[in-house]
Design a protein around this motif. Structure first.
Motif, PDB file in Angstrom:
ATOM      1  N   TYR A 184      -3.899   9.514   8.741  1.00  0.00           N
ATOM      2  CA  TYR A 184      -3.186   9.111   7.525  1.00  0.00           C
ATOM      3  C   TYR A 184      -4.147   8.485   6.529  1.00  0.00           C
ATOM      4  CZ  TYR A 184      -0.481   6.145   4.401  1.00  0.00           C
ATOM      5  OH  TYR A 184       0.018   5.514   3.282  1.00  0.00           O
ATOM      6  N   GLU A 185      -4.944   7.549   6.990  1.00  0.00           N
ATOM      7  CA  GLU A 185      -5.874   6.865   6.101  1.00  0.00           C
ATOM      8  C   GLU A 185      -6.959   7.818   5.590  1.00  0.00           C
ATOM      9  OE1 GLU A 185      -5.380   2.549   8.407  1.00  0.00           O
ATOM     10  OE2 GLU A 185      -7.272   3.655   8.503  1.00  0.00           O
ATOM     11  N   TYR A 230       1.652   9.715   9.092  1.00  0.00           N
ATOM     12  CA  TYR A 230       1.660   8.266   8.855  1.00  0.00           C
ATOM     13  C   TYR A 230       1.482   7.484  10.152  1.00  0.00           C
ATOM     14  CZ  TYR A 230       2.924   3.598   7.425  1.00  0.00           C
ATOM     15  OH  TYR A 230       2.898   2.243   7.188  1.00  0.00           O
ATOM     16  N   SER A 268      -0.297   0.195  10.151  1.00  0.00           N
ATOM     17  CA  SER A 268      -1.553  -0.559  10.132  1.00  0.00           C
ATOM     18  C   SER A 268      -1.834  -1.139  11.512  1.00  0.00           C
ATOM     19  CB  SER A 268      -1.479  -1.684   9.096  1.00  0.00           C
ATOM     20  OG  SER A 268      -1.266  -1.160   7.807  1.00  0.00           O
ATOM     21  N   THR A 295      -5.348  10.091   2.776  1.00  0.00           N
ATOM     22  CA  THR A 295      -5.126   9.426   1.493  1.00  0.00           C
ATOM     23  C   THR A 295      -6.453   9.135   0.796  1.00  0.00           C
ATOM     24  OG1 THR A 295      -5.008   7.288   2.668  1.00  0.00           O
ATOM     25  CG2 THR A 295      -2.921   8.392   2.168  1.00  0.00           C
ATOM     26  N   THR A 296      -7.461   8.733   1.565  1.00  0.00           N
ATOM     27  CA  THR A 296      -8.772   8.464   0.964  1.00  0.00           C
ATOM     28  C   THR A 296      -9.432   9.755   0.499  1.00  0.00           C
ATOM     29  OG1 THR A 296      -9.011   6.584   2.472  1.00  0.00           O
ATOM     30  CG2 THR A 296     -10.980   7.325   1.312  1.00  0.00           C
ATOM     31  N   SER A 331       0.828  -1.195   0.000  1.00  0.00           N
ATOM     32  CA  SER A 331       0.000   0.000   0.000  1.00  0.00           C
ATOM     33  C   SER A 331       0.869   1.253   0.000  1.00  0.00           C
ATOM     34  CB  SER A 331      -0.925   0.005   1.220  1.00  0.00           C
ATOM     35  OG  SER A 331      -1.630   1.226   1.313  1.00  0.00           O
ATOM     36  N   ARG A 345      -4.507  -0.884   1.548  1.00  0.00           N
ATOM     37  CA  ARG A 345      -4.471  -0.549   2.976  1.00  0.00           C
ATOM     38  C   ARG A 345      -5.678  -1.149   3.683  1.00  0.00           C
ATOM     39  NH1 ARG A 345      -1.016   2.138   6.862  1.00  0.00           N
ATOM     40  NH2 ARG A 345      -2.369   2.840   8.544  1.00  0.00           N
ATOM     41  N   PRO A 355     -10.650   1.843   5.339  1.00  0.00           N
ATOM     42  CA  PRO A 355      -9.316   2.471   5.370  1.00  0.00           C
ATOM     43  C   PRO A 355      -9.348   3.946   5.736  1.00  0.00           C
ATOM     44  CG  PRO A 355     -10.073   2.344   3.111  1.00  0.00           C
ATOM     45  CD  PRO A 355     -11.164   1.720   3.967  1.00  0.00           C
ATOM     46  N   TRP A 356     -10.045   4.264   6.813  1.00  0.00           N
ATOM     47  CA  TRP A 356     -10.059   5.653   7.277  1.00  0.00           C
ATOM     48  C   TRP A 356     -10.241   5.692   8.795  1.00  0.00           C
ATOM     49  CZ3 TRP A 356     -13.421   4.689   2.915  1.00  0.00           C
ATOM     50  CH2 TRP A 356     -14.665   4.152   3.250  1.00  0.00           C
ATOM     51  N   VAL A 410      -5.117   2.736  -1.501  1.00  0.00           N
ATOM     52  CA  VAL A 410      -6.145   2.824  -0.458  1.00  0.00           C
ATOM     53  C   VAL A 410      -6.810   1.469  -0.251  1.00  0.00           C
ATOM     54  CG1 VAL A 410      -8.363   3.863   0.159  1.00  0.00           C
ATOM     55  CG2 VAL A 410      -6.557   5.280  -0.840  1.00  0.00           C
TER      56      VAL A 410
END
Length: 361
Positions: A142-143, A189, A192, A146-147, A15, A129, A137-138, A126
């Motif tokens: 960070y997530e 960042y 995960s 990116t989303t 990812s 991830r 993914p939110w 995304v």
């Protein structure tokens, strides 16, 4: 168990690679968009023609020889409109970022192609991830970032697919996406990980996804609003009877944008369209809070600023319906409303402690 953990770690690594690859292609798209504006400058002949037809002072009579009768006739030159009237589009939309040239249009098409490629890598990053964390993914900043950037580009490409005149958004959009992703991978960042128990709910998919979509569309409206302010001032200078004209650089850029009335209408339409979704976002958050914490409203900083953002956009939409507040006054309200949205995300999450502080940095 170790095999599953290793697989998730590999997915998370992939990812990150996809996001970095998307950033690299977005950079190329940014350069292509810049080339579209720079090398798509209108030719000297085109500029001379525009100056002749766009000069508000060129209302003197012209002499036309009628060959068939061997005489002459004096015709009055029609008044040239240099400023759009409220609620109309008297000034025609500019030729676009390409400047009406074949070379500029070529760079523009290259920029769009690169943007599509970067978007595909971005969305893949995304999605990967999401697979690595096995959830939406939110779950952290960070997530979310990116989303959010991926959805903003998606909205732009959808408008292009529907043949809307929005290529002028390309350069500011790609620039913002690069800044957002750069901030996400360098400062925001987060590795995960699983979520805290309060976030384990299907409302994560509903509430946060609506917030992301709303923010992405509101961003497009904010860009159009900001450009409207510049274009509106440009048109005002063109119509200034004192003869004070815009500079060469401002003319080169602003003459290629849509008319101020078009930008204003676009901003209003996208903001009005997404406002009900932002309203639902707040309602969904309240329902989720009731299920997770046993109360629907608790004056948490995130809840307060979400409501402030809603009020700001409600004031903007109301101002658009009020004759005395249309135009620049309403535009400033729209920009203030979007600044509230930005502070709600960055400011509240980073600098203010509350129940939403588990979002992570």
């Amino acid at each position: 168990m170790n095999i599953a953990a290793a697989a998730n770690e590999t997915l998370a690594h992939n990812s990150n690679l996809l996001v970095y690859s998307a950033m690299a292609v977005y950079t190329l798209a940014f350069l292509a968009h810049m080339a579209e504006w720079v090398f798509g400058s209108r030719s000297k002949v085109g500029r001379t023609s525009a100056a002749l037809t766009g000069d508000a002072k060129a209302a003197a009579p012209v002499t036309v020889r009628v060959a068939s009768k061997g005489g002459t006739a004096v015709l009055e030159r029609p008044k040239v409109v240099t400023r759009s009237a409220p609620g109309s589009r008297d000034v025609p939309d500019g030729p676009g970022a390409a400047g009406g040239t074949e070379k500029g249009d070529l760079y523009g098409r290259i920029a769009i192609s690169l943007t599509v490629l970067a978007w595909a890598l971005h969305v893949a990053g995304v999605a990967t991830r999401a697979l690595s964390v096995q959830r939406a993914p939110w779950g952290n900043m960070y997530e979310f970032s990116t989303t959010f950037a991926a959805v903003a580009v998606s909205a732009y490409l959808i408008l292009l697919a529907f043949k809307k005149n929005v290529r002028w958004i390309g350069l500011p959009l790609v620039t913002t996406v690069l800044l957002t992703l750069g901030l996400a991978v360098s400062v925001l960042y987060t590795a995960s990980d699983q979520l805290v128990p309060a976030l384990h709910s299907y409302w994560l998919w509903i509430h946060v996804s609506c917030a992301i979509i709303s923010g992405a569309v509101l961003y497009l409206g904010a860009v159009a609003t900001l450009l409207f302010l510049f274009r509106d001032r440009y048109e005002a200078k063109l119509a200034d009877p004192s003869g004070k004209q815009p500079g060469a650089f401002a003319t080169s850029v602003l003459e290629r944008l849509p008319a101020a009335a078009s930008l204003d209408k676009f901003a209003y339409r996208v903001n009005a369209t997404v406002f009900p979704l932002w309203t639902f976002t707040i309602i969904a958050g309240a329902i989720w809070a009731g299920a997770a914490w046993g109360r629907y409203w608790g004056w948490d900083p995130k809840e307060v600023w979400s409501f402030i953002t809603w009020v700001a956009y409600a004031c903007y939409l109301h101002a658009r319906a009020t004759a005395g507040w249309k135009g620049r006054k309403a535009a400033w309200l729209g920009l203030i409303a979007f600044c509230c949205y930005l502070f709600n995300y960055y400011g509240v999450n980073i600098f203010v402690t509350g129940l939403h502080s588990y979002a992570g940095v």
